[in-house]
Scaffold this motif. Structure first.
Motif, PDB file in Angstrom:
ATOM      1  N   ASN A 209      35.753  -6.331  37.323  1.00  0.00           N
ATOM      2  CA  ASN A 209      34.927  -5.134  37.524  1.00  0.00           C
ATOM      3  C   ASN A 209      33.810  -5.459  38.504  1.00  0.00           C
ATOM      4  O   ASN A 209      32.952  -6.292  38.211  1.00  0.00           O
ATOM      5  CB  ASN A 209      34.362  -4.674  36.172  1.00  0.00           C
ATOM      6  CG  ASN A 209      33.585  -3.385  36.291  1.00  0.00           C
ATOM      7  OD1 ASN A 209      33.525  -2.775  37.367  1.00  0.00           O
ATOM      8  ND2 ASN A 209      32.986  -2.940  35.192  1.00  0.00           N
ATOM      9  N   ILE A 210      33.796  -4.782  39.668  1.00  0.00           N
ATOM     10  CA  ILE A 210      32.768  -5.065  40.682  1.00  0.00           C
ATOM     11  C   ILE A 210      31.593  -4.098  40.596  1.00  0.00           C
ATOM     12  O   ILE A 210      30.656  -4.177  41.380  1.00  0.00           O
ATOM     13  CB  ILE A 210      33.371  -5.042  42.115  1.00  0.00           C
ATOM     14  CG1 ILE A 210      34.051  -3.697  42.401  1.00  0.00           C
ATOM     15  CG2 ILE A 210      34.347  -6.199  42.302  1.00  0.00           C
ATOM     16  CD1 ILE A 210      34.469  -3.504  43.859  1.00  0.00           C
ATOM     17  N   SER A 211      31.640  -3.171  39.623  1.00  0.00           N
ATOM     18  CA  SER A 211      30.553  -2.203  39.512  1.00  0.00           C
ATOM     19  C   SER A 211      29.416  -2.742  38.653  1.00  0.00           C
ATOM     20  O   SER A 211      29.642  -3.457  37.678  1.00  0.00           O
ATOM     21  CB  SER A 211      31.067  -0.900  38.906  1.00  0.00           C
ATOM     22  OG  SER A 211      29.985  -0.018  38.703  1.00  0.00           O
ATOM     23  N   LYS A 212      28.183  -2.361  39.025  1.00  0.00           N
ATOM     24  CA  LYS A 212      27.018  -2.725  38.213  1.00  0.00           C
ATOM     25  C   LYS A 212      26.601  -1.541  37.344  1.00  0.00           C
ATOM     26  O   LYS A 212      25.689  -1.640  36.540  1.00  0.00           O
ATOM     27  CB  LYS A 212      25.832  -3.102  39.112  1.00  0.00           C
ATOM     28  CG  LYS A 212      26.092  -4.300  40.021  1.00  0.00           C
ATOM     29  CD  LYS A 212      25.648  -5.611  39.352  1.00  0.00           C
ATOM     30  CE  LYS A 212      25.977  -6.842  40.185  1.00  0.00           C
ATOM     31  NZ  LYS A 212      27.399  -7.027  40.477  1.00  0.00           N
ATOM     32  N   LEU A 213      27.252  -0.417  37.544  1.00  0.00           N
ATOM     33  CA  LEU A 213      26.868   0.792  36.815  1.00  0.00           C
ATOM     34  C   LEU A 213      27.426   0.763  35.401  1.00  0.00           C
ATOM     35  O   LEU A 213      28.511   0.234  35.170  1.00  0.00           O
ATOM     36  CB  LEU A 213      27.399   2.037  37.537  1.00  0.00           C
ATOM     37  CG  LEU A 213      26.899   2.246  38.968  1.00  0.00           C
ATOM     38  CD1 LEU A 213      27.644   3.381  39.636  1.00  0.00           C
ATOM     39  CD2 LEU A 213      25.388   2.534  38.936  1.00  0.00           C
TER      40      LEU A 213
END
Ligand code: C2O
Ligand code: CU
Ligand code: CU
Length: 470
Positions: A40-44
């Motif tokens: 997962n590359i999202s920080k959200l």
């Protein structure tokens, strides 16, 4: 046995040797027991954003030989998409294959544009971002695979398939139960390791087209006869996916029962004790498996199942095959766990509310007498409708029914009422039998495929288009 030994040999290559082999060209296949997770590359919060590339590579699938494969991020099976109910999913997909492809999120309820059906091909060299939100209440085991026009069987057979695990916001099972993912597949190879796709006009090609292509090498997570270790008395949750093109698995754990807790669209209402599970192509099951006495082992078997017509039935169809070894360790017994008697409640769709009854007749390679035409709409309906589909198989071979976009419930099979409510997207329709299902199109207008999930049949047109209007 020889196969099992060489699989172990591959598994025991030291990291340094692996590097050496890697630099020579062929890449050593991932040796962990289940595929890696998509990072997962999202920080959200509540967002899963991943990169997925389909490309050509060389892997060792059948122990001892290199095969040129199609792979997602270099792996067969592809990395697992691991998400939670309510997550926003963003997949940056790149097609590095020499041919058009799509990514279909089998079983997931999502917008038409993200379904990855043949309506939205991605050309060689192009990229596409798939986006959808995982609906609450849909926790379960799903999978992803290509769905290009007429080439699905080829693309999956070359190695393109991966798991999707949707975790529940509140899972009813004790957190101490460990989970295992088991992706079942089969394949057939030439002596030099080439994946065998015979010429369509050859005798073998004709049999594949009739039966659906099967292979003698059976895989669990891309490995031949791997083993799973368990403690005595331990309960493990196995998520099983049948990702094969034509093989219907009939699995059993020799000498012990299993508890089935779920199917395609997630958990059942109540656990069911089973001796065996029939898993048609594309179908999933969630099982609870118990460790035996310390230091003992058992085998997950594939029991014979006659899905064939007599003229093309393989000579060895009656042979029981082995899929994996379950080894109970010598460690002290695990603490007992309590399985809740009720897993969740599922609203049964009301058959008296059905707004239409459709008849879907399966012939050999045809549905209602026709082959697939993407410019034709076979069933037209609207968002909010609830329909009963009466699926009739008039021929002497099983055909597994699949519907895109919407989970359905089985009402009855051959007039026998289904014993419990469950959400499904796959249903085997045995030779000369019928089944009735009920489905509600509660969102997402668009054109959705329904088809036989024997991939050779699908590719040759055993598919139709359901249009759901706003
Ligand atoms: Cu698993 Cu239309 O497919
Ligand atoms: Cu599908
Ligand atoms: Cu079929």
């Amino acid at each position: 046995m020889v196969l099992a030994l060489s699989a172990t040999a591959v598994a025991s290559i030291s990291p340094r040797d692996a590097l050496l082999i890697r630099s020579v060209a062929p890449v050593v296949r991932d040796v962990s027991s289940s595929p890696p997770l998509l990072a997962n590359i999202s920080k959200l919060p509540r967002t899963v954003e991943v990169n997925l590339t389909a490309g050509l590579t060389t892997l060792i699938l059948q122990p001892g030989v290199n095969s040129e494969v199609f792979a997602y991020n270099g792996h067969v099976p592809g990395p697992t998409l691991d998400v939670r109910e309510g997550d926003r999913v963003i997949v940056h997909f790149k097609n590095e294959l020499p041919e058009p492809t799509t990514v279909h999120w089998h079983g997931i309820h999502l917008p038409f544009e993200s379904d990855g059906s043949p309506f939205h091909p991605i050309k060689s060299g192009e990229s596409h971002t798939y986006e959808f939100t995982v609906r609450p209440g849909t926790a379960g085991t799903y999978w992803y695979h290509p769905h290009p026009d007429r080439r699905t069987g080829f693309a999956i057979g070359k190695g393109l398939f991966g798991a999707i695990v949707v975790h529940a916001a509140h899972d009813p099972l004790p957190a101490s139960i460990s989970e295992k993912l088991l992706i079942l597949s089969d394949n057939r190879f030439l002596k030099d390791g080439t994946i065998d796709f015979p010429d369509a006009v050859s005798q073998h090609g004709g049999i594949d087209e009739e039966n659906g292509r099967e292979g003698p090498v059976l895989f669990v997570n891309g490995r031949v006869m791997p083993s799973i270790s368990i403690r005595s008395g331990e309960v493990q949750r196995w998520r099983i996916i049948n990702a094969s093109a034509g093989r219907i698995f009939r699995i059993a754990l020799a000498g012990q029962t299993m508890t089935q807790i779920g199917t395609d669209g997630g958990l059942f209402e109540k656990p069911v004790e089973v001796q065996e599970v029939l898993l048609t192509t594309g179908e999933r099951a969630e099982l609870l498996v118990r460790g035996g006495a310390r230091g003992t082992r058992t085998v997950l078997q594939n029991l014979p199942y006659d899905r064939y017509s007599p003229n093309t039935r393989p000579a060895d169809w009656k042979v029981t095959r082995e899929l994996l070894t379950l080894e109970t360790s010598n460690a002290p017994p695990a603490a007992a766990v309590t399985i809740p008697p009720t897993l969740r409640t599922i609203e049964a769709l009301d058959t008296t509310r059905a707004t239409a009854v459709r008849t879907v007749v399966f012939g050999q390679g045809i549905i209602n007498g026709k082959t697939m035409d993407m410019s034709r709409v076979d069933v037209s309906t609207h968002v909010g409708a609830t329909e009963i589909w009466d699926i009739v198989n008039i021929v002497g071979m099983d055909h597994p029914f699949h519907l895109h976009g919407f989970q359905f419930q089985v009402i009855d099979r051959d007039g026998v009422r289904e014993p419990y409510v469950a959400w499904k997207d796959m249903l085997n329709i045995p030779k000369h039998s019928t089944a009735r299902i009920i489905v509600r199109y509660d969102d997402y207008p668009g054109k959705w495929m329904f088809h036989c999930h024997i991939l050779d049949h699908e590719d040759h047109g055993m598919m139709g288009v359901l249009e759901v209007l706003k």
